[in-house]
Design an enzyme around this catalytic site. Structure first.
Site, PDB file in Angstrom:
ATOM      1  N   HIS A  36      14.481  26.283  56.434  1.00 37.84           N
ATOM      2  CA  HIS A  36      15.140  25.123  55.803  1.00 37.84           C
ATOM      3  C   HIS A  36      16.458  25.583  55.208  1.00 37.84           C
ATOM      4  O   HIS A  36      17.287  26.139  55.915  1.00 37.84           O
ATOM      5  CB  HIS A  36      14.161  24.525  54.776  1.00 37.84           C
ATOM      6  CG  HIS A  36      14.555  23.220  54.178  1.00 37.84           C
ATOM      7  ND1 HIS A  36      15.552  22.415  54.672  1.00 37.84           N
ATOM      8  CD2 HIS A  36      14.065  22.564  53.089  1.00 37.84           C
ATOM      9  CE1 HIS A  36      15.650  21.320  53.930  1.00 37.84           C
ATOM     10  NE2 HIS A  36      14.761  21.384  52.951  1.00 37.84           N
TER      11      HIS A  36
ATOM     12  N   HIS B 263      16.755  21.710  65.198  1.00 37.26           N
ATOM     13  CA  HIS B 263      16.550  20.771  64.084  1.00 37.26           C
ATOM     14  C   HIS B 263      15.393  19.850  64.445  1.00 37.26           C
ATOM     15  O   HIS B 263      15.225  19.452  65.585  1.00 37.26           O
ATOM     16  CB  HIS B 263      17.817  19.941  63.822  1.00 37.26           C
ATOM     17  CG  HIS B 263      17.841  19.313  62.473  1.00 37.26           C
ATOM     18  ND1 HIS B 263      17.221  18.127  62.205  1.00 37.26           N
ATOM     19  CD2 HIS B 263      18.371  19.740  61.311  1.00 37.26           C
ATOM     20  CE1 HIS B 263      17.380  17.826  60.937  1.00 37.26           C
ATOM     21  NE2 HIS B 263      18.075  18.785  60.363  1.00 37.26           N
TER      22      HIS B 263
ATOM     23  N   ASP C 263      23.676  24.775  59.042  1.00 39.41           N
ATOM     24  CA  ASP C 263      23.687  26.119  58.450  1.00 39.41           C
ATOM     25  C   ASP C 263      24.423  27.141  59.289  1.00 39.41           C
ATOM     26  O   ASP C 263      24.664  28.267  58.824  1.00 39.41           O
ATOM     27  CB  ASP C 263      22.240  26.596  58.243  1.00 39.41           C
ATOM     28  CG  ASP C 263      21.538  25.750  57.199  1.00 39.41           C
ATOM     29  OD1 ASP C 263      20.523  25.116  57.523  1.00 39.41           O
ATOM     30  OD2 ASP C 263      22.058  25.681  56.067  1.00 39.41           O
TER      31      ASP C 263
HETATM   32  C1  SDX Z   1      17.882  22.520  57.606  1.00 31.60           C
HETATM   33  O1  SDX Z   1      14.993  18.527  57.963  1.00 31.60           O
HETATM   34  C2  SDX Z   1      16.236  18.606  57.646  1.00 31.60           C
HETATM   35  O2  SDX Z   1      16.961  17.606  57.646  1.00 31.60           O
HETATM   36  C3  SDX Z   1      16.718  19.980  57.260  1.00 31.60           C
HETATM   37  C4  SDX Z   1      18.212  20.120  56.984  1.00 31.60           C
HETATM   38  C5  SDX Z   1      18.639  19.331  55.758  1.00 31.60           C
HETATM   39  O3  SDX Z   1      19.830  19.022  55.643  1.00 31.60           O
HETATM   40  O4  SDX Z   1      17.762  19.146  54.857  1.00 31.60           O
HETATM   41  O5  SDX Z   1      18.958  19.667  58.098  1.00 31.60           O
HETATM   42  C6  SDX Z   1      18.582  21.574  56.706  1.00 31.60           C
HETATM   43  O6  SDX Z   1      16.831  22.992  57.260  1.00 31.60           O
HETATM   44  C7  SDX Z   1      18.462  22.806  58.952  1.00 31.60           C
HETATM   45  C8  SDX Z   1      17.570  23.761  59.823  1.00 31.60           C
HETATM   46  C9  SDX Z   1      17.843  25.186  59.382  1.00 31.60           C
HETATM   47  N1  SDX Z   1      16.837  26.110  59.976  1.00 31.60           N
HETATM   48  C10 SDX Z   1      17.210  26.991  60.941  1.00 31.60           C
HETATM   49  O7  SDX Z   1      18.343  27.058  61.422  1.00 31.60           O
HETATM   50  C11 SDX Z   1      16.097  27.964  61.338  1.00 31.60           C
HETATM   51  C12 SDX Z   1      16.001  28.027  62.869  1.00 31.60           C
HETATM   52  N2  SDX Z   1      15.500  26.763  63.352  1.00 31.60           N
HETATM   53  C13 SDX Z   1      14.077  26.626  63.636  1.00 31.60           C
HETATM   54  O8  SDX Z   1      13.258  27.283  62.698  1.00 31.60           O
HETATM   55  C14 SDX Z   1      13.685  25.188  63.994  1.00 31.60           C
HETATM   56  O9  SDX Z   1      14.616  24.735  64.886  1.00 31.60           O
HETATM   57  C15 SDX Z   1      13.520  24.164  62.896  1.00 31.60           C
HETATM   58  C16 SDX Z   1      12.592  24.612  61.813  1.00 31.60           C
HETATM   59  C17 SDX Z   1      14.846  23.822  62.281  1.00 31.60           C
HETATM   60  C18 SDX Z   1      12.942  22.890  63.529  1.00 31.60           C
HETATM   61  O10 SDX Z   1      11.675  23.232  63.961  1.00 31.60           O
HETATM   62  P1  SDX Z   1      10.702  22.117  64.665  1.00 31.60           P
HETATM   63  O11 SDX Z   1      11.274  20.773  64.557  1.00 31.60           O
HETATM   64  O12 SDX Z   1       9.336  22.323  64.147  1.00 31.60           O
HETATM   65  O13 SDX Z   1      10.824  22.488  66.173  1.00 31.60           O
HETATM   66  P2  SDX Z   1       9.896  23.517  66.880  1.00 31.60           P
HETATM   67  O14 SDX Z   1       9.771  24.751  66.040  1.00 31.60           O
HETATM   68  O15 SDX Z   1       8.666  22.810  67.318  1.00 31.60           O
HETATM   69  O16 SDX Z   1      10.797  23.897  68.132  1.00 31.60           O
HETATM   70  C19 SDX Z   1      10.652  23.239  69.369  1.00 31.60           C
HETATM   71  C20 SDX Z   1      10.812  24.359  70.389  1.00 31.60           C
HETATM   72  C21 SDX Z   1       9.799  25.489  70.220  1.00 31.60           C
HETATM   73  O17 SDX Z   1       9.634  26.099  71.505  1.00 31.60           O
HETATM   74  P3  SDX Z   1       8.357  25.599  72.430  1.00 31.60           P
HETATM   75  O18 SDX Z   1       7.120  25.823  71.596  1.00 31.60           O
HETATM   76  O19 SDX Z   1       8.622  24.145  72.729  1.00 31.60           O
HETATM   77  O20 SDX Z   1       8.448  26.486  73.650  1.00 31.60           O
HETATM   78  O21 SDX Z   1      12.110  24.977  70.235  1.00 31.60           O
HETATM   79  C22 SDX Z   1      11.941  26.343  69.866  1.00 31.60           C
HETATM   80  C23 SDX Z   1      10.520  26.477  69.342  1.00 31.60           C
HETATM   81  O22 SDX Z   1      10.054  27.812  69.523  1.00 31.60           O
HETATM   82  N3  SDX Z   1      12.926  26.606  68.805  1.00 31.60           N
HETATM   83  C24 SDX Z   1      13.672  27.708  68.748  1.00 31.60           C
HETATM   84  C25 SDX Z   1      14.512  27.515  67.638  1.00 31.60           C
HETATM   85  N4  SDX Z   1      14.243  26.334  67.059  1.00 31.60           N
HETATM   86  C26 SDX Z   1      13.247  25.786  67.787  1.00 31.60           C
HETATM   87  N5  SDX Z   1      13.711  28.828  69.504  1.00 31.60           N
HETATM   88  C27 SDX Z   1      14.610  29.760  69.154  1.00 31.60           C
HETATM   89  N6  SDX Z   1      15.479  29.643  68.112  1.00 31.60           N
HETATM   90  C28 SDX Z   1      15.446  28.539  67.326  1.00 31.60           C
HETATM   91  N7  SDX Z   1      16.279  28.414  66.290  1.00 31.60           N
END
Ligand code: SDX
Length: 424
Positions: free
Chosen positions: A265, A306, A364
């Site tokens: 997050h 996201h 971010d």
């Molecule tokens: C913020 O919610 C908000 O609005 C948050 C925010 C705000 O203003 O409040 O926007 C701020 O938190 C932005 C996000 C910052 N976090 C990151 O940058 C960390 C990296 N991102 C991931 O951890 C992830 O993308 C999330 C947590 C942001 C979202 O996760 P989800 O929605 O649970 O998606 P998911 O993990 O189910 O991903 C779907 C697929 C998965 O692969 P499969 O199982 O389908 O094969 O995408 C992959 C994930 O493994 N994936 C990634 C990835 N993000 C998702 N793979 C590699 N790198 C990534 N960053």
């Protein structure tokens, strides 16, 4: 507004009719509140398809990459408004006229100082404590100083708490930084605007009061706007849940700060810079892209992906433009981390794994590079996010308390032991 119905057919039971509610824009929702009459619950870990509340504050269209605050696009607010004006909009629902803005700005300015006794809380922390650990502590501790305004059912108390929190977060954030530097804490100045005042408290000392760069102050203000609110994200949902128990606003915001700290997050901005340092050079990018795709490797590309945006995060686009402006102003034309970040973005956006999963840079990804260029240490990045998001958290807290609400209390699917007897 329920003008359609869904019908749930459960084997061996009578069909259940569930109202479908429609909002102003965005997806319809199925109102499942009457489901308990069937003795069943919905099951949705991570709330992937659950609307926890009704709100009028912010709307995100993840497919189109749209972010609206009370209907105004984030790009327009970032370009034509300022942070305190955006705070007024989020808190009150409309942009202020000149008189309302002047009164709000003056009110905030008159609450930027914290109680002198609050300084003693800092000495309990190790010098090398993470700034977010200190923020969780001192923001929660504010509850101890405002017994005159903790009645959450009193609109005036809610109002003064909102102003106090918006006003004091920059002061507390700067105090955290000064404590970690071993420098004297700087008092706020009423002759400076919100962003200038923050940079003054961060980087000036009693020995030398340097003028604040208007370009850096404008960039800081824009960063605050871009982080102000974002629907029911993890930390905002935490604040609403804490508020639903009747906890005081300072405790609720402290809970939001704790939730924001996680690297998935708000902690991602700090994690992006750590990741760029770990990647080190363009030659290593492919290795880290492979790690991000490897299901056996917990590594994720920080700053990418996201829950809601399946298109570009509009904030990332504005942030990237601001990044160029700040680095140009500072004459850092070929910042190695920016070069690396831009190359990483190019490679990731052409890779099928990222394209198939709609993984784009989020808010971010570039913010850390700007904050670092302004001179803010990486460990303070999430504190800046918390500072800016406080107005969003408190707006949602106010919205929830301003109409009938119930304490948040999710149920569960129990898969543990059935009752068994303790045999001694
Ligand atoms: C913020 O919610 C908000 O609005 C948050 C925010 C705000 O203003 O409040 O926007 C701020 O938190 C932005 C996000 C910052 N976090 C990151 O940058 C960390 C990296 N991102 C991931 O951890 C992830 O993308 C999330 C947590 C942001 C979202 O996760 P989800 O929605 O649970 O998606 P998911 O993990 O189910 O991903 C779907 C697929 C998965 O692969 P499969 O199982 O389908 O094969 O995408 C992959 C994930 O493994 N994936 C990634 C990835 N993000 C998702 N793979 C590699 N790198 C990534 N960053």
């Amino acid at each position: 507004m329920a003008d359609k119905k869904a019908q749930l057919i459960i084997e061996g039971a009578a069909p259940v009719e569930l109202p479908i509610l429609t909002g102003t824009v965005g997806p319809e929702v199925i109102d499942v509140r009457s489901l308990t009459s069937t003795g069943r619950f919905t099951f949705d870990p991570g709330f992937m398809s659950t609307a926890s509340c009704e709100s009028k504050i912010t709307y995100i269209d993840g497919d189109k990459g749209i972010l609206l605050h009370r209907g105004y696009p984030i790009e327009q607010l970032a370009e034509h408004s300022d942070y305190l004006e955006t705070c007024y909009l989020l808190l009150n629902g409309e942009l202020p006229n000149a008189e309302e803005k002047a009164k709000f700005v003056s009110n905030v300015k008159n609450h930027t100082m914290v109680h002198e006794q609050l300084k003693s809380f800092f000495n309990g922390f190790r010098r090398d404590a993470h700034p977010m650990a200190i923020m969780c502590g001192v923001v929660g501790a504010l509850s101890a100083f405002y017994h005159d305004s903790l009645d959450i059912n009193n609109p005036q108390h809610r109002e003064i708490s909102a102003v106090r929190l918006v006003a004091k977060m920059p002061t507390l954030a700067a105090m955290v930084y000064k404590y970690s530097m071993g420098q004297p804490m700087m008092y706020p100045r009423n002759d400076l605007n919100y962003a200038e005042n923050f940079l003054h408290m961060m980087f000036n000392t009693p020995c030398e009061i340097k003028p604040i760069s208007p370009v850096l102050a404008k960039a800081m203000d824009k960063i605050f706007i871009l982080h102000a609110d974002h629907e029911q994200n993890a930390s905002t949902s935490t604040v609403r849940l804490a508020g639903s128990s009747g906890a005081n606003p300072f405790a609720c915001i402290a809970a939001g700060i704790a939730a924001l700290w996680g690297p998935a997050h708000g902690g991602a901005n700090e994690a992006v810079l750590t990741m760029l340092d770990e990647i080190g050079s363009v030659e290593n990018i492919d290795k880290f892209i492979a790690k991000a795709k490897d299901k056996n490797d917990p590594f994720k590309l920080m700053g990418f992906g996201h829950r809601v945006y399946k298109n570009r995060d509009p904030r990332a686009t504005v942030m990237k433009q601001t990044c160029d402006e700040v680095l140009t102003e500072l004459g850092i034309h070929n910042d190695p981390q920016l070069q690396l970040a831009m190359r990483l973005e190019e490679i990731a956006l052409t890779d099928p794994y990222f394209k198939e999963r709609n993984l784009y840079p989020n808010v971010d990804f570039y913010s850390g590079i700007i904050l670092k260029a302004i001179g803010i240490p990486t460990s303070m990045f999430t504190v800046i996010f918390a500072l800016a998001r406080t107005v969003g958290w408190i707006s949602h807290w106010k919205e929830m308390l301003s109409s009938p609400y119930k304490i948040g209390r999710p149920r569960q699917l129990y898969t543990g032991y059935e009752q068994r007897d303790l045999k001694k």
